[in-house]
Motif scaffolding. Structure first.
Motif, PDB file in Angstrom:
ATOM      1  N   SER A 202     -20.591   1.058 -30.205  1.00  0.00           N
ATOM      2  CA  SER A 202     -21.430   1.434 -31.335  1.00  0.00           C
ATOM      3  C   SER A 202     -20.578   2.212 -32.334  1.00  0.00           C
ATOM      4  O   SER A 202     -19.601   2.859 -31.968  1.00  0.00           O
ATOM      5  CB  SER A 202     -22.610   2.285 -30.869  1.00  0.00           C
ATOM      6  OG  SER A 202     -22.143   3.494 -30.301  1.00  0.00           O
ATOM      7  N   VAL A 203     -20.968   2.132 -33.604  1.00  0.00           N
ATOM      8  CA  VAL A 203     -20.228   2.814 -34.667  1.00  0.00           C
ATOM      9  C   VAL A 203     -21.222   3.605 -35.503  1.00  0.00           C
ATOM     10  O   VAL A 203     -22.289   3.099 -35.876  1.00  0.00           O
ATOM     11  CB  VAL A 203     -19.481   1.808 -35.569  1.00  0.00           C
ATOM     12  CG1 VAL A 203     -18.700   2.544 -36.661  1.00  0.00           C
ATOM     13  CG2 VAL A 203     -18.551   0.932 -34.746  1.00  0.00           C
ATOM     14  N   LYS A 204     -20.862   4.849 -35.786  1.00  0.00           N
ATOM     15  CA  LYS A 204     -21.665   5.679 -36.678  1.00  0.00           C
ATOM     16  C   LYS A 204     -20.762   6.171 -37.805  1.00  0.00           C
ATOM     17  O   LYS A 204     -19.701   6.749 -37.555  1.00  0.00           O
ATOM     18  CB  LYS A 204     -22.263   6.863 -35.920  1.00  0.00           C
ATOM     19  CG  LYS A 204     -23.239   6.467 -34.826  1.00  0.00           C
ATOM     20  CD  LYS A 204     -23.722   7.676 -34.060  1.00  0.00           C
ATOM     21  CE  LYS A 204     -24.645   7.263 -32.908  1.00  0.00           C
ATOM     22  NZ  LYS A 204     -25.065   8.433 -32.099  1.00  0.00           N
ATOM     23  N   ILE A 205     -21.180   5.933 -39.014  1.00  0.00           N
ATOM     24  CA  ILE A 205     -20.454   6.394 -40.198  1.00  0.00           C
ATOM     25  C   ILE A 205     -21.308   7.459 -40.860  1.00  0.00           C
ATOM     26  O   ILE A 205     -22.483   7.216 -41.168  1.00  0.00           O
ATOM     27  CB  ILE A 205     -20.169   5.223 -41.158  1.00  0.00           C
ATOM     28  CG1 ILE A 205     -19.282   4.178 -40.467  1.00  0.00           C
ATOM     29  CG2 ILE A 205     -19.514   5.717 -42.442  1.00  0.00           C
ATOM     30  CD1 ILE A 205     -19.170   2.882 -41.223  1.00  0.00           C
ATOM     31  N   ARG A 206     -20.734   8.636 -41.059  1.00  0.00           N
ATOM     32  CA  ARG A 206     -21.502   9.769 -41.566  1.00  0.00           C
ATOM     33  C   ARG A 206     -20.894  10.319 -42.858  1.00  0.00           C
ATOM     34  O   ARG A 206     -19.795  10.881 -42.848  1.00  0.00           O
ATOM     35  CB  ARG A 206     -21.564  10.882 -40.510  1.00  0.00           C
ATOM     36  CG  ARG A 206     -22.356  10.509 -39.256  1.00  0.00           C
ATOM     37  CD  ARG A 206     -23.842  10.427 -39.557  1.00  0.00           C
ATOM     38  NE  ARG A 206     -24.624  10.029 -38.395  1.00  0.00           N
ATOM     39  CZ  ARG A 206     -24.981   8.770 -38.137  1.00  0.00           C
ATOM     40  NH1 ARG A 206     -24.607   7.803 -38.968  1.00  0.00           N
ATOM     41  NH2 ARG A 206     -25.711   8.477 -37.076  1.00  0.00           N
TER      42      ARG A 206
ATOM     43  N   SER B  32     -23.222   6.308 -45.288  1.00  0.00           N
ATOM     44  CA  SER B  32     -23.666   6.524 -43.911  1.00  0.00           C
ATOM     45  C   SER B  32     -24.258   5.216 -43.384  1.00  0.00           C
ATOM     46  O   SER B  32     -25.012   4.535 -44.088  1.00  0.00           O
ATOM     47  CB  SER B  32     -24.713   7.639 -43.841  1.00  0.00           C
ATOM     48  OG  SER B  32     -24.153   8.888 -44.200  1.00  0.00           O
ATOM     49  N   LEU B  33     -23.926   4.888 -42.117  1.00  0.00           N
ATOM     50  CA  LEU B  33     -24.358   3.609 -41.552  1.00  0.00           C
ATOM     51  C   LEU B  33     -24.259   3.669 -40.033  1.00  0.00           C
ATOM     52  O   LEU B  33     -23.307   4.233 -39.495  1.00  0.00           O
ATOM     53  CB  LEU B  33     -23.456   2.483 -42.081  1.00  0.00           C
ATOM     54  CG  LEU B  33     -23.716   1.061 -41.604  1.00  0.00           C
ATOM     55  CD1 LEU B  33     -25.054   0.546 -42.120  1.00  0.00           C
ATOM     56  CD2 LEU B  33     -22.578   0.142 -42.066  1.00  0.00           C
TER      57      LEU B  33
ATOM     58  N   THR C  47     -12.080  -0.836 -48.660  1.00  0.00           N
ATOM     59  CA  THR C  47     -11.624   0.542 -48.449  1.00  0.00           C
ATOM     60  C   THR C  47     -12.367   1.173 -47.278  1.00  0.00           C
ATOM     61  O   THR C  47     -11.761   1.850 -46.435  1.00  0.00           O
ATOM     62  CB  THR C  47     -11.833   1.376 -49.723  1.00  0.00           C
ATOM     63  OG1 THR C  47     -11.123   0.779 -50.808  1.00  0.00           O
ATOM     64  CG2 THR C  47     -11.347   2.802 -49.524  1.00  0.00           C
ATOM     65  N   LEU C  48     -13.679   0.934 -47.201  1.00  0.00           N
ATOM     66  CA  LEU C  48     -14.471   1.445 -46.085  1.00  0.00           C
ATOM     67  C   LEU C  48     -13.969   0.868 -44.763  1.00  0.00           C
ATOM     68  O   LEU C  48     -13.812   1.601 -43.770  1.00  0.00           O
ATOM     69  CB  LEU C  48     -15.944   1.085 -46.299  1.00  0.00           C
ATOM     70  CG  LEU C  48     -16.926   1.492 -45.208  1.00  0.00           C
ATOM     71  CD1 LEU C  48     -16.906   3.008 -44.991  1.00  0.00           C
ATOM     72  CD2 LEU C  48     -18.345   1.036 -45.568  1.00  0.00           C
TER      73      LEU C  48
ATOM     74  N   GLU D 248     -17.255  11.359 -41.420  1.00  0.00           N
ATOM     75  CA  GLU D 248     -16.829  11.055 -40.057  1.00  0.00           C
ATOM     76  C   GLU D 248     -17.028   9.580 -39.727  1.00  0.00           C
ATOM     77  O   GLU D 248     -18.000   8.956 -40.158  1.00  0.00           O
ATOM     78  CB  GLU D 248     -17.624  11.883 -39.047  1.00  0.00           C
ATOM     79  CG  GLU D 248     -17.370  13.380 -39.126  1.00  0.00           C
ATOM     80  CD  GLU D 248     -18.241  14.173 -38.164  1.00  0.00           C
ATOM     81  OE1 GLU D 248     -17.868  15.311 -37.842  1.00  0.00           O
ATOM     82  OE2 GLU D 248     -19.306  13.654 -37.757  1.00  0.00           O
ATOM     83  N   VAL D 249     -16.099   9.040 -38.931  1.00  0.00           N
ATOM     84  CA  VAL D 249     -16.259   7.735 -38.288  1.00  0.00           C
ATOM     85  C   VAL D 249     -16.336   7.997 -36.792  1.00  0.00           C
ATOM     86  O   VAL D 249     -15.423   8.586 -36.204  1.00  0.00           O
ATOM     87  CB  VAL D 249     -15.090   6.788 -38.599  1.00  0.00           C
ATOM     88  CG1 VAL D 249     -15.261   5.470 -37.844  1.00  0.00           C
ATOM     89  CG2 VAL D 249     -14.996   6.513 -40.094  1.00  0.00           C
TER      90      VAL D 249
END
Length: 360
Positions: free
Chosen positions: A3-7, A23-24, A44-45, A59-60
């Motif tokens: 799982s990935v959380k982008i904050r 955020s995603l 870039t993301l 944060e990643v």
């Protein structure tokens, strides 16, 4: 799978911020596609997730671990580029095995992983060839195979099909989707091609000018775009949009065609309001079904086999519609255009945000 959380991720180059607090959340095994025009920040993301670009702030998080400060080689993330990046002097087998060899894996383990990846990607007959002896699609499959053998937590694809011709792109879309279904791996995929996004993704993230416009299922974005940008970007051919004014009793007026009465199906507005009205080309007909849009004169006829795409002029405004009834059209013909009132989309003129209907 991971799982990935982008904050609240941000990226600046000097004083220029190109990613604005994104955020995603991405679930285990999900195929998520970042789509948007060139320069919107999607690549870039992706590069920040991979560790190829420094993160300005935010944060990643992969599997509940913040990876911001980990070097790219320690993130266990595989990235597939549009340029393939294969070693020209190595065979397919050696290209696929190279990262495992650097990691000092046992020869039998390397051979097993290469054989498994070759079977998944139908590369078994090509293992002893060099990149120059392969087609563009085969080279892209080798690049994917090189990623698969590493058994990474996460696959990242950066416009991998942009160098292929139209027929190969269709073939490779199916192959990447099939690979995802077989491996059940987590994929983040970047493209500017909304057809790729619609046909491949579990969820689509539409980006514009460094921010997320909307996240959703492909058909959700198509049927209920939340902004005018998403409405115009998703769908091929693009949605027709016309500026005008909507009254509180559901009457829409513009310089295109007659006044259109939506009644209770229109959004509620307190006073006459400037809006943008949208209608997709496939929702327009010349058969008299629905409400009258206007008299049109045909300017361009584009036969496409099962359907015909027509560009028309309605009071100097271009309106495009699709005909699937195999009618005969010629440049200069006049047609009356109609559409079901429930197929229209309403957006605020200033913000571009979707206006909710009163009753549906």
């Amino acid at each position: 799978m991971s799982s990935v959380k982008i904050r609240n991720l941000r990226k600046s180059f000097g004083s220029l911020e190109v990613v604005h607090g994104v955020s995603l959340d991405i679930s285990d095994g999900e195929f998520v596609i970042l789509v948007g025009p060139s320069g919107c920040g999607k690549s870039t993301l992706l590069r920040m997730i991979a560790g190829l670009e420094n993160i300005t702030s935010g944060e990643v998080i992969v599997d509940d671990v913040i990876i911001n400060k980990l070097p790219a080689r320690e993130r266990n993330i595989a990235m597939v580029f549009q340029s393939y990046a294969l070693y020209p002097h190595m065979t397919v087998r050696k290209n696929m095995a190279f990262s495992l060899k650097l990691a000092r894996r046992a020869k039998n383990e390397i051979a097993e992983k290469v054989a498994t990846a070759a079977e998944v990607l139908d590369l078994e007959s090509l293992l002893d060839r060099k990149p120059a002896q392969l087609s563009g699609g085969q080279r892209q499959r080798v690049a994917m195979g090189r990623a698969i053998v590493r058994n990474p937590k996460l696959f990242l694809f950066d416009e991998p099909l942009s160098n292929l011709d139209a027929k190969l792109r269709v073939q490779m879309r199916a192959e990447i989707k099939e690979m995802h279904q077989r491996l059940e791996t987590t994929i983040i995929y970047v493209t500017h091609d909304q057809v790729e996004a619609m046909t491949m993704a579990d969820r689509i993230v539409v980006m514009n000018e460094g921010s997320i416009e909307q996240v959703g299922l492909p058909m959700e974005l198509y049927l209920r775009p939340q902004t005018l940008f998403v409405a115009s970007f998703i769908g091929s051919p693009a949605m027709n949009v016309v500026e005008g004014r909507l009254s509180e009793n559901g009457h829409f007026r513009s310089r295109v065609g007659p006044e259109i009465t939506f009644g209770d199906t229109a959004p509620r507005v307190a006073t006459e309001q400037g809006i943008v009205l949208g209608i997709r080309p496939e929702n327009i007909n010349t058969d008299g079904h629905g409400i009258f849009i206007g008299d049109s004169r045909i300017r361009v006829v584009e036969p496409m086999g099962s359907e015909t795409l027509l560009s028309t002029s309605v009071n100097d405004e271009t309106i495009v519609f699709l005909d699937r009834n195999r009618q005969e059209f010629a440049v200069g013909d006049t047609r009356q255009l109609y559409a079901d009132p429930t197929d229209f989309h309403f957006f605020e003129k200033t913000s571009g945000k979707r206006l909710s209907r009163s009753s549906m």
